[in-house]
Design a protein around this motif. Sequence first.
Motif, PDB file in Angstrom:
ATOM      1  N   GLU A 112    -104.168  73.123 -44.578  1.00  0.00           N
ATOM      2  CA  GLU A 112    -103.958  73.005 -43.128  1.00  0.00           C
ATOM      3  C   GLU A 112    -104.870  73.975 -42.376  1.00  0.00           C
ATOM      4  N   ILE A 113    -105.014  75.188 -42.886  1.00  0.00           N
ATOM      5  CA  ILE A 113    -105.944  76.159 -42.276  1.00  0.00           C
ATOM      6  C   ILE A 113    -107.345  75.553 -42.260  1.00  0.00           C
ATOM      7  N   SER A 114    -107.740  74.936 -43.359  1.00  0.00           N
ATOM      8  CA  SER A 114    -109.058  74.301 -43.436  1.00  0.00           C
ATOM      9  C   SER A 114    -109.201  73.215 -42.372  1.00  0.00           C
ATOM     10  N   ARG A 115    -108.156  72.409 -42.188  1.00  0.00           N
ATOM     11  CA  ARG A 115    -108.204  71.364 -41.150  1.00  0.00           C
ATOM     12  C   ARG A 115    -108.373  71.980 -39.769  1.00  0.00           C
ATOM     13  N   TRP A 116    -107.645  73.058 -39.508  1.00  0.00           N
ATOM     14  CA  TRP A 116    -107.759  73.743 -38.210  1.00  0.00           C
ATOM     15  C   TRP A 116    -109.179  74.245 -38.005  1.00  0.00           C
ATOM     16  N   GLU A 117    -109.752  74.867 -39.059  1.00  0.00           N
ATOM     17  CA  GLU A 117    -111.072  75.473 -38.936  1.00  0.00           C
ATOM     18  C   GLU A 117    -112.192  74.435 -38.867  1.00  0.00           C
ATOM     19  N   ARG A 118    -111.955  73.246 -39.363  1.00  0.00           N
ATOM     20  CA  ARG A 118    -112.954  72.169 -39.278  1.00  0.00           C
ATOM     21  C   ARG A 118    -112.767  71.331 -38.024  1.00  0.00           C
ATOM     22  N   GLY A 119    -111.736  71.635 -37.245  1.00  0.00           N
ATOM     23  CA  GLY A 119    -111.492  70.898 -36.015  1.00  0.00           C
ATOM     24  C   GLY A 119    -110.836  69.549 -36.245  1.00  0.00           C
ATOM     25  N   LYS A 120    -110.310  69.327 -37.433  1.00  0.00           N
ATOM     26  CA  LYS A 120    -109.638  68.055 -37.740  1.00  0.00           C
ATOM     27  C   LYS A 120    -108.243  68.017 -37.127  1.00  0.00           C
ATOM     28  N   GLU A 124    -113.698  77.165 -34.231  1.00  0.00           N
ATOM     29  CA  GLU A 124    -114.696  78.233 -34.391  1.00  0.00           C
ATOM     30  C   GLU A 124    -114.072  79.609 -34.214  1.00  0.00           C
ATOM     31  N   LEU A 125    -113.178  79.732 -33.260  1.00  0.00           N
ATOM     32  CA  LEU A 125    -112.518  81.008 -32.998  1.00  0.00           C
ATOM     33  C   LEU A 125    -111.712  81.460 -34.216  1.00  0.00           C
ATOM     34  N   LEU A 126    -110.910  80.555 -34.781  1.00  0.00           N
ATOM     35  CA  LEU A 126    -110.085  80.911 -35.938  1.00  0.00           C
ATOM     36  C   LEU A 126    -110.939  81.309 -37.130  1.00  0.00           C
ATOM     37  N   ALA A 127    -111.912  80.477 -37.457  1.00  0.00           N
ATOM     38  CA  ALA A 127    -112.771  80.768 -38.606  1.00  0.00           C
ATOM     39  C   ALA A 127    -113.507  82.089 -38.407  1.00  0.00           C
ATOM     40  N   GLY A 143    -100.208  73.604 -33.366  1.00  0.00           N
ATOM     41  CA  GLY A 143     -99.310  73.531 -32.223  1.00  0.00           C
ATOM     42  C   GLY A 143     -98.949  74.914 -31.695  1.00  0.00           C
ATOM     43  N   PRO A 144     -98.183  74.950 -30.624  1.00  0.00           N
ATOM     44  CA  PRO A 144     -97.818  76.223 -29.990  1.00  0.00           C
ATOM     45  C   PRO A 144     -97.139  77.209 -30.944  1.00  0.00           C
ATOM     46  N   TYR A 145     -96.277  76.700 -31.822  1.00  0.00           N
ATOM     47  CA  TYR A 145     -95.586  77.586 -32.780  1.00  0.00           C
ATOM     48  C   TYR A 145     -96.595  78.345 -33.635  1.00  0.00           C
ATOM     49  N   TRP A 146     -97.542  77.619 -34.247  1.00  0.00           N
ATOM     50  CA  TRP A 146     -98.526  78.276 -35.116  1.00  0.00           C
ATOM     51  C   TRP A 146     -99.560  79.061 -34.324  1.00  0.00           C
ATOM     52  N   ARG A 147     -99.883  78.625 -33.118  1.00  0.00           N
ATOM     53  CA  ARG A 147    -100.821  79.424 -32.304  1.00  0.00           C
ATOM     54  C   ARG A 147    -100.223  80.797 -32.002  1.00  0.00           C
ATOM     55  N   GLN A 148     -98.924  80.852 -31.741  1.00  0.00           N
ATOM     56  CA  GLN A 148     -98.289  82.158 -31.491  1.00  0.00           C
ATOM     57  C   GLN A 148     -98.336  83.024 -32.749  1.00  0.00           C
ATOM     58  N   ARG A 149     -98.070  82.437 -33.903  1.00  0.00           N
ATOM     59  CA  ARG A 149     -98.126  83.203 -35.160  1.00  0.00           C
ATOM     60  C   ARG A 149     -99.553  83.646 -35.451  1.00  0.00           C
ATOM     61  N   LEU A 150    -100.516  82.779 -35.178  1.00  0.00           N
ATOM     62  CA  LEU A 150    -101.919  83.159 -35.362  1.00  0.00           C
ATOM     63  C   LEU A 150    -102.285  84.315 -34.439  1.00  0.00           C
ATOM     64  N   SER A 151    -101.795  84.279 -33.221  1.00  0.00           N
ATOM     65  CA  SER A 151    -102.023  85.364 -32.275  1.00  0.00           C
ATOM     66  C   SER A 151    -101.502  86.685 -32.846  1.00  0.00           C
ATOM     67  N   ASP A 152    -100.300  86.643 -33.377  1.00  0.00           N
ATOM     68  CA  ASP A 152     -99.679  87.846 -33.953  1.00  0.00           C
ATOM     69  C   ASP A 152    -100.490  88.369 -35.137  1.00  0.00           C
ATOM     70  N   VAL A 153    -100.842  87.475 -36.045  1.00  0.00           N
ATOM     71  CA  VAL A 153    -101.515  87.871 -37.284  1.00  0.00           C
ATOM     72  C   VAL A 153    -102.957  88.318 -37.035  1.00  0.00           C
ATOM     73  N   LEU A 154    -103.663  87.602 -36.176  1.00  0.00           N
ATOM     74  CA  LEU A 154    -105.074  87.926 -35.926  1.00  0.00           C
ATOM     75  C   LEU A 154    -105.260  89.030 -34.885  1.00  0.00           C
ATOM     76  N   GLY A 155    -104.182  89.329 -34.149  1.00  0.00           N
ATOM     77  CA  GLY A 155    -104.303  90.336 -33.092  1.00  0.00           C
ATOM     78  C   GLY A 155    -105.105  89.818 -31.906  1.00  0.00           C
ATOM     79  N   THR A 156    -105.037  88.526 -31.691  1.00  0.00           N
ATOM     80  CA  THR A 156    -105.758  87.869 -30.599  1.00  0.00           C
ATOM     81  C   THR A 156    -104.760  87.488 -29.520  1.00  0.00           C
TER      82      THR A 156
END
Length: 94
Positions: free
Chosen positions: A48-56, A15-18, A60-73
């Motif tokens: 893969e983004i769709s899977r993350w957003e649907r909770g499927k 939910e947070l990502l979406a 992992g930590p690598y992509w969570r860090q990149r998501l943090s950078d890109v989303l400013g979260t």
Amino acid sequence: MTANGEHGDPTPLCELLAGQRIAKGWSQCDLVAKLHNRSGNDSVTREEISRWERGKRIPGPYWRQRLSDVLGTPNRELELAAAVARRQRRKIID
């Protein structure tokens, strides 16, 4: 949207990502392009983004860090949301 929902309940990562992506007006393809640019790694796809957003899946930590950078979260907020998602998954399995 933050790691706490409207009623103070922790928000799962899906939910947070979406919510954050939509609030920025980005499509899933836009987010993929930004992750590719930030990381230099083109292994993540729109599917893969769709899977993350649907909770499927939970990134992992690598992509969570990149998501943090890109989303400013803050990464801590994404880590908390991932932990909430893992707890929810365990409840479904039990």
